[in-house]
Design an enzyme around this catalytic site. Structure first.
Site, PDB file in Angstrom:
ATOM      1  CE  LYS A   1      -3.795  10.447 -24.380  1.00 27.17           C
ATOM      2  NZ  LYS A   1      -4.605  10.555 -23.166  1.00 27.17           N
TER       3      LYS A   1
ATOM      4  CG  PHE B   1     -16.305  14.336 -26.603  1.00 26.33           C
ATOM      5  CD1 PHE B   1     -16.156  15.454 -25.808  1.00 26.33           C
ATOM      6  CD2 PHE B   1     -15.417  13.290 -26.450  1.00 26.33           C
ATOM      7  CE1 PHE B   1     -15.138  15.530 -24.869  1.00 26.33           C
ATOM      8  CE2 PHE B   1     -14.395  13.351 -25.516  1.00 26.33           C
ATOM      9  CZ  PHE B   1     -14.260  14.468 -24.715  1.00 26.33           C
TER      10      PHE B   1
ATOM     11  NE  ARG C   1     -11.637  15.079 -29.857  1.00 27.77           N
ATOM     12  CZ  ARG C   1     -11.505  14.702 -28.576  1.00 27.77           C
ATOM     13  NH1 ARG C   1     -10.317  14.430 -28.060  1.00 27.77           N
ATOM     14  NH2 ARG C   1     -12.545  14.590 -27.807  1.00 27.77           N
TER      15      ARG C   1
ATOM     16  CE1 TYR D   1      -3.992   2.072   0.346  1.00 26.26           C
ATOM     17  CE2 TYR D   1      -2.466   3.473   1.560  1.00 26.26           C
ATOM     18  CZ  TYR D   1      -3.662   3.306   0.897  1.00 26.26           C
ATOM     19  OH  TYR D   1      -4.531   4.356   0.762  1.00 26.26           O
TER      20      TYR D   1
ATOM     21  CG  ASP E   1      -1.428  18.093 -21.628  1.00 24.01           C
ATOM     22  OD1 ASP E   1      -0.788  17.014 -21.557  1.00 24.01           O
ATOM     23  OD2 ASP E   1      -2.653  18.137 -21.839  1.00 24.01           O
TER      24      ASP E   1
ATOM     25  CG  PHE F   1      -7.306  17.845 -24.288  1.00 22.48           C
ATOM     26  CD1 PHE F   1      -7.405  17.315 -25.556  1.00 22.48           C
ATOM     27  CD2 PHE F   1      -7.626  17.050 -23.208  1.00 22.48           C
ATOM     28  CE1 PHE F   1      -7.821  16.000 -25.748  1.00 22.48           C
ATOM     29  CE2 PHE F   1      -8.038  15.726 -23.390  1.00 22.48           C
ATOM     30  CZ  PHE F   1      -8.134  15.204 -24.663  1.00 22.48           C
ATOM     31  CB  THR F   2     -12.121  17.492 -23.989  1.00 23.16           C
ATOM     32  OG1 THR F   2     -11.202  16.409 -23.838  1.00 23.16           O
ATOM     33  CG2 THR F   2     -12.437  17.660 -25.476  1.00 23.16           C
TER      34      THR F   2
HETATM   35  N1  F0G Z   1      -4.129  16.113 -22.297  1.00 22.44           N
HETATM   36  C1  F0G Z   1      -4.103  15.700 -23.576  1.00 22.44           C
HETATM   37  C2  F0G Z   1      -3.360  16.499 -24.587  1.00 22.44           C
HETATM   38  C3  F0G Z   1      -4.766  14.523 -23.934  1.00 22.44           C
HETATM   39  O1  F0G Z   1      -4.730  14.126 -25.200  1.00 22.44           O
HETATM   40  C4  F0G Z   1      -5.465  13.796 -22.943  1.00 22.44           C
HETATM   41  C5  F0G Z   1      -6.219  12.594 -23.295  1.00 22.44           C
HETATM   42  C6  F0G Z   1      -5.469  14.264 -21.628  1.00 22.44           C
HETATM   43  C7  F0G Z   1      -4.775  15.425 -21.346  1.00 22.44           C
HETATM   44  C8  F0G Z   1      -6.221  13.565 -20.528  1.00 22.44           C
HETATM   45  O2  F0G Z   1      -5.566  12.425 -20.153  1.00 22.44           O
HETATM   46  O3  F0G Z   1      -7.185  10.599 -20.783  1.00 22.44           O
HETATM   47  O4  F0G Z   1      -5.228  10.160 -19.282  1.00 22.44           O
HETATM   48  O5  F0G Z   1      -7.152  11.482 -18.463  1.00 22.44           O
HETATM   49  N2  F0G Z   1      -6.517  12.310 -24.459  1.00 22.44           N
HETATM   50  C9  F0G Z   1      -7.192  11.132 -24.941  1.00 22.44           C
HETATM   51  C10 F0G Z   1      -7.366  11.251 -26.425  1.00 22.44           C
HETATM   52  C11 F0G Z   1      -8.450  10.807 -24.232  1.00 22.44           C
HETATM   53  O6  F0G Z   1      -8.018  10.366 -27.007  1.00 22.44           O
HETATM   54  O7  F0G Z   1      -6.845  12.188 -27.037  1.00 22.44           O
HETATM   55  P1  F0G Z   1      -6.348  11.089 -19.639  1.00 22.44           P
END
Ligand code: F0G
Length: 456
Positions: free
Chosen positions: A257, A448, A381, A71, A214, A123-124
């Site tokens: 990624k 989305f 997108r 843990y 990021d 970014f979303t």
């Molecule tokens: N920042 C970027 C540039 C991303 O592309 C993503 C995730 C995140 C932050 C968030 O990270 O998913 O680990 O919580 N992108 C994925 C995509 C979902 O399909 O582009 P996460």
């Protein structure tokens, strides 16, 4: 010029299902024409995302067996921490279950209600966390980024004039940090130059504003710097990554990624006080500060994945495969975002379907058409991803209305890319038949992922 090939060979394979067009039509209807709602079993070539879809190496799998599932104080955490320090150069690390976990912590700690957070395109999840903490996001990316046909080499750059104007307008005290994404996902996987990062550092240092990167695809960004920026051709991706990070104060990271794993992430920060707070807050939302939502084995796999991700040969194969697909589409005159990005090829849905208004969801329509044609799954997108303005409740109308063909790392072959290109070309040839979609269900957050549609 001689051909190159991937610096690995395949040891394990995973069968994929072939479907008929009738099966795909039925699956699409059931999924409300949203590729996120398809069952992965019904997908032939899955280009939805490069997130968590990577193939791990035998060395990473061996590391999975070395998981220390204590843990507290897992040795895999200490290995991960020292690996991030070595390759990214940040002082303090807080592990999180994935990128948005780190975004949540950072936003809660650094943002006060009424603040403004500039970024090189939204970014979303990142923007939503900033907004939930009470900030307003302001886009400060260069104008070229909004034009899919513009061939500039660093379309991820921050426009320093926009940045200066914003500081003059709202005052540095209202800007807790600039969010610098490298590469820029929503612009088409476009890189930021070293010169731009350095200039942004100079500008923000004068005003006492932090730069939070990021770093999700920062290794791909480093590869582009090596390929495109004067003075970097003879430096390794590894060296370039470290220099780039040195102009920033920390990062949020989706380990799913660049680091070649299926789950994981972290927040890195040089500042002592912010680190103390993050290390405390992580136990509320993610888990203890030595695992943050990851199993020990996941941390080990990520540490090993980082070492593999910064190898020049790996990056050349990775980005090279994306370019291979993109060039096939360019040769067939299919409209895509130029230059070709690091993790994906982006189709320009506006150019596919000039007959559709943005309210008819051209990119959503295109992603559905592609799946119907061949079982290739892509991602919208465009206007659906952009969501609504939290103040006015109106749709954001992004200039870019794109479909992303995202390439998982070390997963598909050149023949899979050929099949994908043929399907895109077929859909392009049938583009006049498209009639668009109507949204019939809209979730409140990040719509989305779960929205549903009907054919118009
Ligand atoms: N920042 C970027 C540039 C991303 O592309 C993503 C995730 C995140 C932050 C968030 O990270 O998913 O680990 O919580 N992108 C994925 C995509 C979902 O399909 O582009 P996460």
């Amino acid at each position: 010029k001689r051909s190159w090939a991937e610096p690995w060979k395949v040891k394990v394979v995973e069968p994929i299902k072939m479907t008929t067009i009738e099966e795909r039509r039925r699956a699409l209807k059931e999924a409300g024409y949203n590729t996120f709602l398809l069952r992965s079993e019904d997908v032939y070539i899955d280009l939805l995302t490069d997130s968590g879809t990577n193939a791990m190496s035998d060395w990473q799998w061996a590391g999975m067996m070395m998981g220390d599932e204590a843990y507290a104080g897992s040795r895999n955490f200490y290995n991960l921490e020292s690996t991030i320090r070595e390759y990214y150069g940040f002082r303090h690390i807080v592990p999180t279950h994935q990128g948005r976990g780190a975004e949540h912590l950072l936003s809660q700690i650094m943002i006060k209600p009424g603040d403004v957070v500039p970024g090189n395109m939204y970014f979303t999840t990142t923007r939503l966390h900033q907004e939930l903490a009470g900030a307003t996001f302001v886009d400060v990316i260069v104008d070229e980024a909004h034009n899919p046909a513009d061939e500039s080499l660093f379309k991820g750059n921050v426009d320093l004039n926009k940045m200066e104007d914003l500081i003059a307008k709202v005052g540095a005290k209202k800007i807790p940090y600039v969010c610098l994404a490298a590469t820029v996902n929503m612009a088409g996987g476009q890189p930021v130059s070293m010169a731009n990062a350095r200039a942004l550092r100079d500008l923000t240092a004068k005003h006492g504003i932090k730069i939070m990167m990021d770093a999700t695809r920062a290794v791909e960004n480093a590869y582009f710097i090596q390929q495109r920026e004067a003075g970097y051709a003879n430096k390794s991706v590894r060296e370039i990554l470290k220099e780039f990070c040195s102009y920033t104060d920390g990062c949020t990271m989706s380990g799913k990624k660049d680091p070649l794993v299926n789950i994981g992430g972290w927040l890195a920060i040089n500042d002592e006080t912010i680190f103390e707070e993050a290390r405390n807050l992580v136990v509320v939302y993610e888990g203890l500060h030595t695992y943050g939502g990851m199993a020990g084995r996941d941390m080990e796999a990520m540490a090993r994945g980082i070492v593999e991700s910064v190898q020049d040969d790996h990056m050349r194969a990775r980005v090279g495969q994306v370019e291979y697909l993109g060039n096939k589409l360019i040769d067939a005159d299919v409209p895509i975002v130029r230059p070709i990005g690091g993790h994906a090829v982006y189709l320009d849905a506006r150019a596919f379907y000039p007959q559709l208004t943005q309210d008819q969801f051209p990119a959503q329509t295109l992603a559905a058409a592609l799946y119907e044609d061949s079982g290739v799954r892509a991602m919208e997108r465009g206007i659906v991803s952009a969501g609504r303005d939290p103040k006015t409740g109106k749709h954001h109308y992004p200039k870019l209305e794109l479909v992303r063909l995202t390439i998982p790392r070390r997963v598909y072959t050149q023949a899979h890319m050929d099949v994908t290109a043929e399907s895109v070309i077929e859909v392009y040839e049938n583009r006049k038949k498209a009639t668009g979609l109507k949204m019939i269900y809209e979730p409140k957050y990040l719509r989305f992922f779960q929205a549903r549609f009907e054919v118009l």
